[in-house]
Each structure stands twice: as structure tokens, then as C-alpha cells.
Enzyme design. Structure first.
Site, PDB file in Angstrom:
ATOM      1  N   HIS A  36     -65.153 -44.431  35.639  1.00 36.10           N
ATOM      2  CA  HIS A  36     -64.310 -44.928  34.545  1.00 36.10           C
ATOM      3  C   HIS A  36     -64.801 -46.288  34.041  1.00 36.10           C
ATOM      4  CE1 HIS A  36     -61.816 -47.786  36.986  1.00 36.10           C
ATOM      5  NE2 HIS A  36     -61.923 -46.886  37.939  1.00 36.10           N
ATOM      6  N   ASP A  47     -62.889 -48.665  32.351  1.00 36.57           N
ATOM      7  CA  ASP A  47     -61.944 -49.799  32.294  1.00 36.57           C
ATOM      8  C   ASP A  47     -61.788 -50.464  33.654  1.00 36.57           C
ATOM      9  OD1 ASP A  47     -60.644 -47.388  33.192  1.00 36.57           O
ATOM     10  OD2 ASP A  47     -58.708 -48.381  32.921  1.00 36.57           O
ATOM     11  N   ASP A  76     -65.204 -51.792  40.718  1.00 32.14           N
ATOM     12  CA  ASP A  76     -64.325 -50.650  40.396  1.00 32.14           C
ATOM     13  C   ASP A  76     -64.235 -50.573  38.875  1.00 32.14           C
ATOM     14  OD1 ASP A  76     -62.331 -48.804  40.105  1.00 32.14           O
ATOM     15  OD2 ASP A  76     -60.739 -50.039  40.974  1.00 32.14           O
ATOM     16  N   GLU A 127     -58.457 -45.328  33.026  1.00 31.28           N
ATOM     17  CA  GLU A 127     -58.181 -44.727  34.341  1.00 31.28           C
ATOM     18  C   GLU A 127     -57.084 -45.520  35.036  1.00 31.28           C
ATOM     19  OE1 GLU A 127     -58.529 -44.038  38.697  1.00 31.28           O
ATOM     20  OE2 GLU A 127     -58.723 -45.913  37.605  1.00 31.28           O
ATOM     21  N   GLU A 128     -57.135 -46.840  34.851  1.00 30.98           N
ATOM     22  CA  GLU A 128     -56.181 -47.715  35.553  1.00 30.98           C
ATOM     23  C   GLU A 128     -54.774 -47.631  34.959  1.00 30.98           C
ATOM     24  OE1 GLU A 128     -57.068 -48.855  38.251  1.00 30.98           O
ATOM     25  OE2 GLU A 128     -59.188 -49.421  38.244  1.00 30.98           O
ATOM     26  N   ASP A 186     -65.817 -43.273  42.474  1.00 32.70           N
ATOM     27  CA  ASP A 186     -64.716 -44.209  42.240  1.00 32.70           C
ATOM     28  C   ASP A 186     -63.784 -44.343  43.434  1.00 32.70           C
ATOM     29  OD1 ASP A 186     -62.952 -45.914  40.916  1.00 32.70           O
ATOM     30  OD2 ASP A 186     -61.812 -44.270  40.032  1.00 32.70           O
ATOM     31  N   HIS A 203     -59.154 -54.487  42.826  1.00 31.95           N
ATOM     32  CA  HIS A 203     -57.885 -54.919  42.196  1.00 31.95           C
ATOM     33  C   HIS A 203     -57.456 -56.295  42.721  1.00 31.95           C
ATOM     34  CE1 HIS A 203     -56.528 -50.610  40.843  1.00 31.95           C
ATOM     35  NE2 HIS A 203     -57.822 -50.809  40.722  1.00 31.95           N
TER      36      HIS A 203
HETATM   37 ZN   LIG Z   1     -61.430 -47.085  39.973  1.00 31.33          ZN
END
Ligand SMILES: [Zn+2]
Length: 370
Positions: free
Chosen positions: A74, A76, A104, A137-138, A162, A343
């Protein structure tokens, strides 16, 4: 693999700002790189449903051998992710400032791009390759959810780079996920003067929750009530109370059974205290579950070993793009890329793991060229 080019690509990618819904610059960069490799690239028409400034990138390169695979990641990142400045300390990349790093999932994209550069430049045998780079995706997997349902024909193995865990990690399962919103309606009354005329919606909610089995129900099934809101004043019997929650399981029958039990607890509680309840369940995504003996998994084991990695299987308690790619006709498996503390500002990744993932992509392409 050109390790310098791999790291340069990764640094370039993390320096491109791409918070969810603002992936246009990333999409343009990836489109350019893939076109230079000979891929036919399109950006799909999903802006309206995702709210992003671009669509998902879908690219295809015909193979030199039979077979067809898809590679996915992904585009984003979770915020704050603008103005990322990568630094290297002791073989580990982290961000210099108050941002995530964006490994990520840009480590996944960098590994895919470098592996494709290598395979194409060396003229190695390869199956048809489709690359799917998603937006949002997030944001509950919005980009993957908006993909064309007929994108794949039901047979194409799709590898989603991922997950945490060292390269070589194979996520065999990720749960079905349902979200609950329930609203109890009771009857308001003065709590001191005529409580017998009221029906407490909070009491209904409390009775419902206490009748539910929550938390970890078995090794692959969970349930939670995460939010409760209701009432008006301390001296009014509350006529309204809402609950939100969820349940998940790797197995469809178990998630359905748990959903039914929660529904029953809600309805019984409303009945018992003379009120009513509106119950809304939404399917967030269906589950993914591969058997260790699945030919795709067996090939992944061989590819991991060929790449000098230790294959290791795991299951996840959360969903990923693979859950929705499975509804688009792909046989999607999520793979670990070594991202750590994602994150968070402490997000980091070892250069050795970016390289390991790249070798894994190369080995997968070779393994599936049959
Ligand atoms: Zn991810």
C-alpha cells in the site's frame, strides 16, 4: 539485486509525502518506475469511493514463462508522515524527526520495485506479473475494498508485502471482522417522582453487555464492546443508550455464531426492561485462511529458503489488504517485511530486512515461473 539502488529507492519513497487520501505523488512515482520496466500501468477509477486524490496503481507485465502472480503493497502511511527524513544508525533506518518512518509499507514497495528491476534487467524467466499498489489501506482498507471485483480470475496468487515479522514470515490467516452498532430505546421519566413510568436504556445496555462473552473466546475468535454512550441527566431515566463493538474469527461459522449470540443478548435485554433495540452489523472484511499444505504456501516455503530466509508461519488478529484482495479474485497472502514499531515515531527497519524482502520477491517470481 543492486543494494545501493534498493536503499536509494526506499529513501526516495519515504521522502514522498503520502498520508492516506494524498497518495497522488507516490502513485505517479510508482507508475513511472513500472512503466520504465515495461509494465502497462493504469490508475483505477476509485477516487470517488475512497476520497483519495488518486486511484490504486495496477500494472501488468506479460511473462516469459507460464503462470501469473500478483505483488501488492500500500502507498499510504499513517500520520504524522510528512517531511520524513530517514537516517541510518547501525544498519537500521529510522526517521530523524517527529514522524513515522513509513517502512509500513514503503519497504514493501521498494523491495518489489528492486526485484522487478533485477528480474527484468537479467532477462530471468518470470510469470505474468500484476502489481497492485493501493491507496487508503490505513483507512480500513478503503483502496483495496474499491478495487474491481473481477480484477483477478480466482486463481492468481497475490503476495501482499505488509506485515511485521522478519522476511520469510507467512501470514496464513487473518480474521473475518464484523462491527456492531446498537441503539437501545427506553422511556424517559423523572427518576425521583415516577421512575416506574420509565424504561432505562442504560440498564438494557448493561444487561446486554453482562450477558455477552467478550475478550478472547478461543484461539482464533475475539469479541469486544468498545464504546457506550447514553443518558441525559442524573435525574432522568435514560431513554437512549448506544453500544459499539465488534467480533472477529478466523472461521466464518464461529464469527457468525458469536454475532448471533451478541444479537440475542441485545434483544433479550431490550425485552427484559421494556424497551427496543436497533442492531446494525457491518462486515468490515472477510477472513483469509491458508492451509500449510496449500501449494501456494509450499512454494512460499521453497522461495523463502532459496532467498536464504527462514520460513515461518503465523496468523494475525487484524485484517489487511489481503482480506479484501481475496474478494477480488486473488489468493492473497500477507508476508512479513521486518518493519518494527510501525505506526509510531520509533518505527524502524533493518537494511538487512529490506534486502531480505527483496530477495524473497525475486525468489517468489522464480518459484512461480513454472
Ligand atoms: Zn501497512
Amino acid at each position: 539485486m543492486d543494494t545501493t539502488r534498493l536503499l536509494d529507492t526506499f529513501f526516495e519513497l519515504v521522502r514522498i509525502d503520502s498520508p492516506s487520501r494524498h497518495e497522488a505523488e507516490m502513485a505517479a512515482y510508482c507508475k513511472g518506475r513500472l512503466e520504465d520496466l515495461g509494465f502497462a500501468v493504469r490508475i483505477d477509477d476509485t477516487k470517488e469511493s475512497t476520497g483519495s486524490d488518486t486511484g490504486n496503481v495496477i500494472a501488468h507485465l506479460p511473462g516469459t514463462a507460464p503462470g501469473h502472480i500478483a505483488l501488492s503493497a500500500h502507498m499510504d502511511c499513517v500520520s504524522p508522515c510528512c517531511g520524513v527524513e530517514p537516517i541510518v544508525e547501525g544498519g537500521v533506518v529510522r526517521s530523524a524527526g517527529d514522524t513515522v518512518l513509513g517502512a509500513d509499507d514503503k519497504a514493501g514497495i521498494a523491495a518489489i520495485l528492486e526485484a522487478l528491476e533485477t528480474v527484468v534487467a537479467d532477462g530471468r524467466s518470470r510469470p505474468d506479473i500484476t502489481v497492485v499498489l493501493t491507496v487508503c489501506e490505513e483507512l480500513s482498507l478503503l483502496g483495496a475494498g474499491a478495487l474491481d471485483p473481477d480484477l483477478f480470475d480466482g486463481t492468481v496468487p497475490c503476495f501482499v508485502f505488509d506485515a511485521d515479522g522478519a522476511p520469510g514470515s507467512i501470514v496464513l490467516g487473518a480474521p473475518y471482522h464484523y462491527t456492531l452498532n446498537a441503539a437501545f430505546t427506553g422511556k424517559a421519566a423523572h427518576a425521583g417522582v415516577e421512575p416506574e413510568c420509565g424504561a432505562s436504556a442504560i440498564q438494557m445496555a448493561a444487561a446486554a453487555v453482562s450477558a455477552m462473552e467478550l475478550g478472547r473466546l478461543d484461539e482464533c475468535t475475539t469479541a469486544n464492546i468498545g464504546m457506550v454512550e447514553g443518558g441525559r441527566e442524573v435525574n432522568i431515566v435514560p431513554d437512549r443508550c448506544t453500544l459499539s463493538g465488534e467480533c472477529r474469527s478466523l472461521y466464518e461459522d464461529r464469527v457468525n455464531a458469536q454475532r448471533d449470540r451478541m444479537t440475542e443478548a441485545l434483544a433479550d435485554a431490550a425485552d427484559r426492561f421494556g424497551g427496543s433495540v436497533d442492531i446494525d452489523w457491518r462486515e468490515d472484511y472477510p477472513g483469509v485462511l491458508f492451509d500449510e499444505a496449500d501449494p501456494i504456501v509450499e512454494k512460499l516455503f521453497s522461495a523463502a529458503r532459496a532467498a536464504g530466509l527462514e520460513p515461518r508461519t503465523t496468523v494475525s488478529g487484524g485484517g489487511a489488504d489481503a482480506n479484501l484482495l481475496g474478494t477480488k479474485g486473488a489468493k492473497a497472502v500477507t508476508l512479513g517485511i521486518g518493519m518494527t514499531a510501525f505506526h509510531s515515531f520509533d518505527e524502524h527497519i533493518a537494511i538487512a530486512d529490506i534486502e531480505g524482502t527483496e530477495r524473497f520477491v525475486e525468489a517468489i517470481i522464480a518459484e512461480f515461473a513454472d
